[in-house]
Design an enzyme around this catalytic site. Structure first.
Site, PDB file in Angstrom:
ATOM      1  N   GLU A  25      22.880-136.806 -56.834  1.00 47.18           N
ATOM      2  CA  GLU A  25      21.857-136.902 -58.156  1.00 47.18           C
ATOM      3  C   GLU A  25      20.596-136.630 -57.924  1.00 47.18           C
ATOM      4  O   GLU A  25      19.934-135.917 -58.595  1.00 47.18           O
ATOM      5  CB  GLU A  25      22.291-138.031 -58.702  1.00 47.18           C
ATOM      6  CG  GLU A  25      23.755-138.211 -59.495  1.00 47.18           C
ATOM      7  CD  GLU A  25      24.691-138.509 -58.443  1.00 47.18           C
ATOM      8  OE1 GLU A  25      25.906-138.658 -59.029  1.00 47.18           O
ATOM      9  OE2 GLU A  25      24.435-138.959 -57.156  1.00 47.18           O
ATOM     10  N   HIS A  83      30.900-148.337 -63.740  1.00 50.48           N
ATOM     11  CA  HIS A  83      31.166-147.474 -64.603  1.00 50.48           C
ATOM     12  C   HIS A  83      31.137-147.806 -66.021  1.00 50.48           C
ATOM     13  O   HIS A  83      31.782-147.334 -66.919  1.00 50.48           O
ATOM     14  CB  HIS A  83      32.493-146.815 -64.313  1.00 50.48           C
ATOM     15  CG  HIS A  83      33.071-146.333 -62.957  1.00 50.48           C
ATOM     16  ND1 HIS A  83      33.224-147.050 -61.980  1.00 50.48           N
ATOM     17  CD2 HIS A  83      32.999-144.915 -62.522  1.00 50.48           C
ATOM     18  CE1 HIS A  83      33.419-146.248 -60.831  1.00 50.48           C
ATOM     19  NE2 HIS A  83      33.246-145.081 -61.243  1.00 50.48           N
TER      20      HIS A  83
END
Length: 347
Positions: free
Chosen positions: A83, A150
């Site tokens: 990322e 998550h």
């Protein structure tokens, strides 16, 4: 390409009014996909980046399924699981005139790109005038038994960062209109999507091109006795609580912030002046969350209109539990909002 004058602004026209058109009832996730497809067709400088977004897989949530077949591999780019690197690459692309839309597979992983976002992209315009017109799509929020990696809501990190804009749509119509506005904005925008709403929520989405302006809140329910200020998936929990309270003669106004930075300060102050009692709700943990900033604004600029202390509700100050009973205990819901608002109404 359409001219700017042909674009509909959802807050200026009644474009979000629901007509008898069931074909325009879209899920929250379908509205996001439609916005991306329309903007890529309109502007060849718009491109997509992210992990596993190309090909038939189309991303972890299938938002970009079929996009590579239409737009090609140069505009639908699979990235490594890195990322920090691909957000940095998106910033370089944006500085050269492109408009990248980056998909974080989950909002939780955005921390891996923190340096690229807050140290470089957010400061570029201030340092030397460069425009960084990228958008990061960040699938956030829990309630899905997905555990601490998550399920997070990290919006407060970025609201605190000068140079960024932050939005959090709660309806399919706003999901589309805010994403289009974000893509066309010349600033870096973090676009938080509520995963719990992806396929559970359907709503009217106007056909054609329209924009929901950044920085404009929306009164989702008018009322006179107290105000609930919220955003994202908690909007629907707040509306459910408000309907239940209405059966007891308590008239609740619900304000959907939609845009967290810039905040619509006038809309916040207007609802406070109208009702005099405020409950602020978000799914992110309560400590130092966006609700704290809203509460401070009210204390500083609307204190004389208050008839009760400002109340806040958010997640507990723990990582998000995986266990269903523990996650339910961690997370606000309609029942908890009802109880808190009922007590506030009788203050």
């Amino acid at each position: 390409m359409k001219t700017a004058s042909s674009v509909q602004f959802a807050d200026d026209q009644n474009v979000l009014q629901h007509p008898a058109d069931p074909a325009r009832e879209l899920t929250y996730i379908a509205a996001i996909s439609e916005a991306l497809r329309e903007e890529m067709r309109r502007d060849p400088n718009v491109l997509l980046m992210g992990e596993d977004i190309a090909g038939e897989f189309g991303g972890a949530f299938k938002v970009t399924k079929g996009f590579e077949a239409e737009f090609g591999a140069r505009r639908v780019i699979n990235t490594p699981i890195a990322e920090l690197g691909f957000v940095g690459a998106a910033t370089g692309m944006a500085l050269m005139g492109l408009r990248p839309v980056v998909e974080m597979q989950f909002a939780d992983f955005i921390s891996s790109a923190f340096d690229s976002i807050v140290q470089f992209a957010a400061t570029t315009h201030y340092r030397w005038g460069g425009a960084v017109p990228w958008v990061i799509r960040a699938p956030a929020d829990g309630g899905l038994r997905a555990g601490p990696f998550h399920s997070q809501n990290p919006e407060a990190w970025f609201v605190h960062t000068p140079g960024l804009k932050v939005v959090a749509p709660a309806t399919p119509a706003d999901a589309k209109g805010l994403l289009i506005a974000a893509i066309r904005d010349d600033n870096p925008v973090i676009y938080f999507e509520s995963k719990p709403l992806y396929r559970s929520l359907k709503g009217y989405v106007p056909p054609g091109e329209y924009i929901v302006p950044l920085g404009k809140a929306h009164v989702a329910r008018a009322g006179s006795d107290l105000s609930i200020i919220t955003y994202g998936a908690m909007l629907h929990q707040a509306l459910a609580a408000a309907e239940r309270l209405s059966l007891e003669g308590i008239d609740v106004e619900v304000l959907d912030l939609r845009s967290l930075k810039p905040l619509d300060k006038e809309a916040i102050l207007a609802t406070v002046r109208k009702t005099g009692k405020v409950l602020i709700v978000h799914a992110a943990n309560k400590l130092a969350g966006v609700g704290a900033e809203v509460a401070a604004l009210i204390a500083e600029q609307a204190f004389e209109w208050l008839d009760a202390p400002v109340q806040r509700m958010g997640g507990l100050d723990t990582p998000i539990p995986f266990s269903p009973p523990l996650e339910d205990a961690y997370r606000p819901n309609a029942e908890k909002i009802y109880t808190a608002a009922r007590a506030l109404a009788s203050y």
